[in-house]
Design an enzyme around this catalytic site. Sequence first.
Site, PDB file in Angstrom:
ATOM      1  N   HIS A 192      -3.193  10.932   0.663  1.00 54.79           N
ATOM      2  CA  HIS A 192      -2.607  10.754   1.990  1.00 54.79           C
ATOM      3  C   HIS A 192      -2.057  12.112   2.429  1.00 54.79           C
ATOM      4  O   HIS A 192      -0.876  12.274   2.700  1.00 54.79           O
ATOM      5  CB  HIS A 192      -1.533   9.659   1.956  1.00 54.79           C
ATOM      6  CG  HIS A 192      -1.243   9.016   3.286  1.00 54.79           C
ATOM      7  ND1 HIS A 192      -1.362   7.667   3.522  1.00 54.79           N
ATOM      8  CD2 HIS A 192      -0.826   9.555   4.458  1.00 54.79           C
ATOM      9  CE1 HIS A 192      -1.018   7.396   4.775  1.00 54.79           C
ATOM     10  NE2 HIS A 192      -0.690   8.536   5.365  1.00 54.79           N
ATOM     11  N   GLU A 206      -3.303  -0.197   8.189  1.00 54.73           N
ATOM     12  CA  GLU A 206      -2.115   0.230   8.940  1.00 54.73           C
ATOM     13  C   GLU A 206      -2.173  -0.355  10.345  1.00 54.73           C
ATOM     14  O   GLU A 206      -3.215  -0.269  10.999  1.00 54.73           O
ATOM     15  CB  GLU A 206      -2.020   1.760   9.100  1.00 54.73           C
ATOM     16  CG  GLU A 206      -1.701   2.502   7.839  1.00 54.73           C
ATOM     17  CD  GLU A 206      -1.557   4.015   8.053  1.00 54.73           C
ATOM     18  OE1 GLU A 206      -1.275   4.461   9.180  1.00 54.73           O
ATOM     19  OE2 GLU A 206      -1.744   4.735   7.056  1.00 54.73           O
ATOM     20  N   TYR A 237      -4.011   2.040  15.794  1.00 59.70           N
ATOM     21  CA  TYR A 237      -2.790   2.189  16.598  1.00 59.70           C
ATOM     22  C   TYR A 237      -3.045   1.974  18.089  1.00 59.70           C
ATOM     23  O   TYR A 237      -2.311   1.263  18.745  1.00 59.70           O
ATOM     24  CB  TYR A 237      -2.143   3.562  16.352  1.00 59.70           C
ATOM     25  CG  TYR A 237      -1.524   3.629  14.963  1.00 59.70           C
ATOM     26  CD1 TYR A 237      -0.252   3.126  14.731  1.00 59.70           C
ATOM     27  CD2 TYR A 237      -2.249   4.113  13.877  1.00 59.70           C
ATOM     28  CE1 TYR A 237       0.300   3.115  13.457  1.00 59.70           C
ATOM     29  CE2 TYR A 237      -1.701   4.113  12.599  1.00 59.70           C
ATOM     30  CZ  TYR A 237      -0.430   3.612  12.394  1.00 59.70           C
ATOM     31  OH  TYR A 237       0.111   3.588  11.141  1.00 59.70           O
ATOM     32  N   GLU A 245      -7.303   8.240   6.340  1.00 62.86           N
ATOM     33  CA  GLU A 245      -7.586   8.885   7.624  1.00 62.86           C
ATOM     34  C   GLU A 245      -8.118  10.306   7.493  1.00 62.86           C
ATOM     35  O   GLU A 245      -7.505  11.263   7.984  1.00 62.86           O
ATOM     36  CB  GLU A 245      -6.337   8.880   8.518  1.00 62.86           C
ATOM     37  CG  GLU A 245      -5.841   7.491   8.854  1.00 62.86           C
ATOM     38  CD  GLU A 245      -4.758   7.462   9.921  1.00 62.86           C
ATOM     39  OE1 GLU A 245      -4.327   8.530  10.379  1.00 62.86           O
ATOM     40  OE2 GLU A 245      -4.362   6.344  10.310  1.00 62.86           O
ATOM     41  N   ASN A 260      -7.232   1.537   9.912  1.00 66.17           N
ATOM     42  CA  ASN A 260      -5.929   1.837  10.500  1.00 66.17           C
ATOM     43  C   ASN A 260      -6.114   1.839  12.012  1.00 66.17           C
ATOM     44  O   ASN A 260      -7.000   2.524  12.532  1.00 66.17           O
ATOM     45  CB  ASN A 260      -5.431   3.214  10.068  1.00 66.17           C
ATOM     46  CG  ASN A 260      -5.132   3.303   8.572  1.00 66.17           C
ATOM     47  OD1 ASN A 260      -5.268   2.331   7.832  1.00 66.17           O
ATOM     48  ND2 ASN A 260      -4.721   4.488   8.132  1.00 66.17           N
ATOM     49  N   ARG A 299       0.853  -1.187   0.000  1.00 70.41           N
ATOM     50  CA  ARG A 299       0.000   0.000   0.000  1.00 70.41           C
ATOM     51  C   ARG A 299       0.894   1.244   0.000  1.00 70.41           C
ATOM     52  O   ARG A 299       1.639   1.482   0.953  1.00 70.41           O
ATOM     53  CB  ARG A 299      -0.907  -0.002   1.240  1.00 70.41           C
ATOM     54  CG  ARG A 299      -1.710   1.259   1.387  1.00 70.41           C
ATOM     55  CD  ARG A 299      -2.681   1.210   2.565  1.00 70.41           C
ATOM     56  NE  ARG A 299      -3.336   2.498   2.674  1.00 70.41           N
ATOM     57  CZ  ARG A 299      -3.196   3.339   3.691  1.00 70.41           C
ATOM     58  NH1 ARG A 299      -2.475   3.021   4.750  1.00 70.41           N
ATOM     59  NH2 ARG A 299      -3.813   4.501   3.680  1.00 70.41           N
TER      60      ARG A 299
HETATM   61  C1  PNW Z   1      -1.250   7.592  10.567  1.00 69.49           C
HETATM   62  N1  PNW Z   1      -2.728  10.560  16.106  1.00 69.49           N
HETATM   63  O1  PNW Z   1      -1.258   8.877  11.090  1.00 69.49           O
HETATM   64  C2  PNW Z   1      -0.919   7.850   9.126  1.00 69.49           C
HETATM   65  O2  PNW Z   1      -1.804   7.287   8.190  1.00 69.49           O
HETATM   66  C3  PNW Z   1       0.508   7.604   8.777  1.00 69.49           C
HETATM   67  O3  PNW Z   1       0.872   8.454   7.717  1.00 69.49           O
HETATM   68  C4  PNW Z   1       1.386   7.796  10.003  1.00 69.49           C
HETATM   69  O4  PNW Z   1       2.753   7.729   9.703  1.00 69.49           O
HETATM   70  C5  PNW Z   1       0.986   6.715  10.997  1.00 69.49           C
HETATM   71  O5  PNW Z   1      -0.390   6.782  11.294  1.00 69.49           O
HETATM   72  C6  PNW Z   1       1.774   6.780  12.304  1.00 69.49           C
HETATM   73  O6  PNW Z   1       1.506   7.973  12.979  1.00 69.49           O
HETATM   74  C7  PNW Z   1      -1.626   9.218  12.358  1.00 69.49           C
HETATM   75  O7  PNW Z   1      -2.215  11.584  16.575  1.00 69.49           O
HETATM   76  C8  PNW Z   1      -1.100  10.394  12.850  1.00 69.49           C
HETATM   77  O8  PNW Z   1      -3.584   9.900  16.758  1.00 69.49           O
HETATM   78  C9  PNW Z   1      -1.467  10.839  14.088  1.00 69.49           C
HETATM   79  C10 PNW Z   1      -2.359  10.102  14.842  1.00 69.49           C
HETATM   80  C11 PNW Z   1      -2.885   8.912  14.342  1.00 69.49           C
HETATM   81  C12 PNW Z   1      -2.513   8.469  13.086  1.00 69.49           C
END
Ligand code: PNW
Length: 449
Positions: free
Chosen positions: A124, A352, A292, A169, A290, A80
Amino acid sequence: MSTAAMPSFPAGFRFGVSTSAYQIEGAADVDGRGPSIWDSFAHSPGRIVDGSSGDVACDHYHRYAEDIALMAELGVTAYRFSVAWPRVRPTGSGAVNPAGLDFYERLVDGLLEHGIHPVATLFHWDLPQPLEDDGGWLNRDTAHRFAEYADLVAERLGDRVKLWITLNEPFIHMSLGHGTGEHAPGRALLFDAFPVAHHQLLGHGLAVAALRARTAGPVAIANNYSPVRAAGDGPADLAAVAAYEALHNQLFTDPLFGRGYPTELGFDQSVVRDGDLDVIAAPIDVLGVNYYNPTGVRAPEEGSPLPFELVPLDGYPRTAFDWPVAPDGLRELLGWLHARYGADLPPVQITESGCAYDDEPDADGRVHDPDRIAYLDSHLRAVRAAIDDGVDVTGYFVWSLLDNWEWAEGFTKRFGLVHVDYPTGRRTPKSSYAWLREVIATARRDTGR
Ligand code: PNW
């Protein structure tokens, strides 16, 4: 990390890696690329913690063949990447730049030669600066320019890209880019940023139509989600949780599935015109997720402009970004999507998942990242558990192939399976890369692929 063997994944499950254009390509003014809002933002003093920019980044624009070889050796069956709008149509609305399309054609053909499915994200976050000068995503016209650009890319690559992703996002682009101003274009409008949500989603819907006209699909959007945890159990805390849920997890997903916008946030929806919600609800084939971390929320202080306050969550290990490591949150959110959207939810791909650690080579030049192995191991198990729960998850993409330029954090956060020495561009696969190669090889042996 668990020492038990990774459970198997269904036949056809795709393991991939993700990147984005501005974070890896460099070559900012090569072959006719125009400036984007991230060039302008990164070059404004004080916006990026280390004062860096993506001018060179990983120089992937020149090293893409080496990066494809790294993916082939890893054994992934999907990659991707994102297409930089300002390479393809430098002003966003004027002449097309064929040299920009040529680059993505070289990339796509190189991937296919190695049996890797190209997965192309069209936006993006790198909006052409001239469009921003006309109001950017606050201006409804940008949605139409986005659909034109989608058509241009599909005209050239529609026979070879295996999955199209319209937006990455849109929540982060709205909230950090236009709500708080931590990301480009640096606007701090708080809830007055709602038109940025609507125009991005309108652009998504118009782009889906453009892609349907040119390609056989499949078509997706990549949203980020975060299970919300209350940091208190008073009624005011629960109201704050509901508000943040609506903002982060529902605003960009309810309209995709014909449910309109959540009303509890009190947005001024006067920018929404008759017929827009039908455009936005055009069927998609895959939902990109995505993930995290979960988010802790409590009631705001008296007089706060927002109906919630974000608070750190206790009791979790943390990455170098200080983000909690919570694989249970991934299983939970997949279950939540399945329950909320029911039969409307298409197959899901984790577009992601990954973590930042302070990875540096040891005296022998090797990069050991056991924390990333543990992270990926636990999150893959969470995906497997969600599949057992009945959620149709068909792929998992690690963020990221390479250490890269992490937006406002510059080069200070390393998310890669492959270490990048920025001064020289030298790539060194980390121990997590070797670990993932084994996981993928085992999965492919198990299912005879
Ligand atoms: C995503 N937050 O961004 C993006 O899709 C990527 O480009 C980035 O590198 C990756 O996650 C890691 O950060 C985010 O603050 C940026 O919660 C910030 C946040 C979440 C996702």
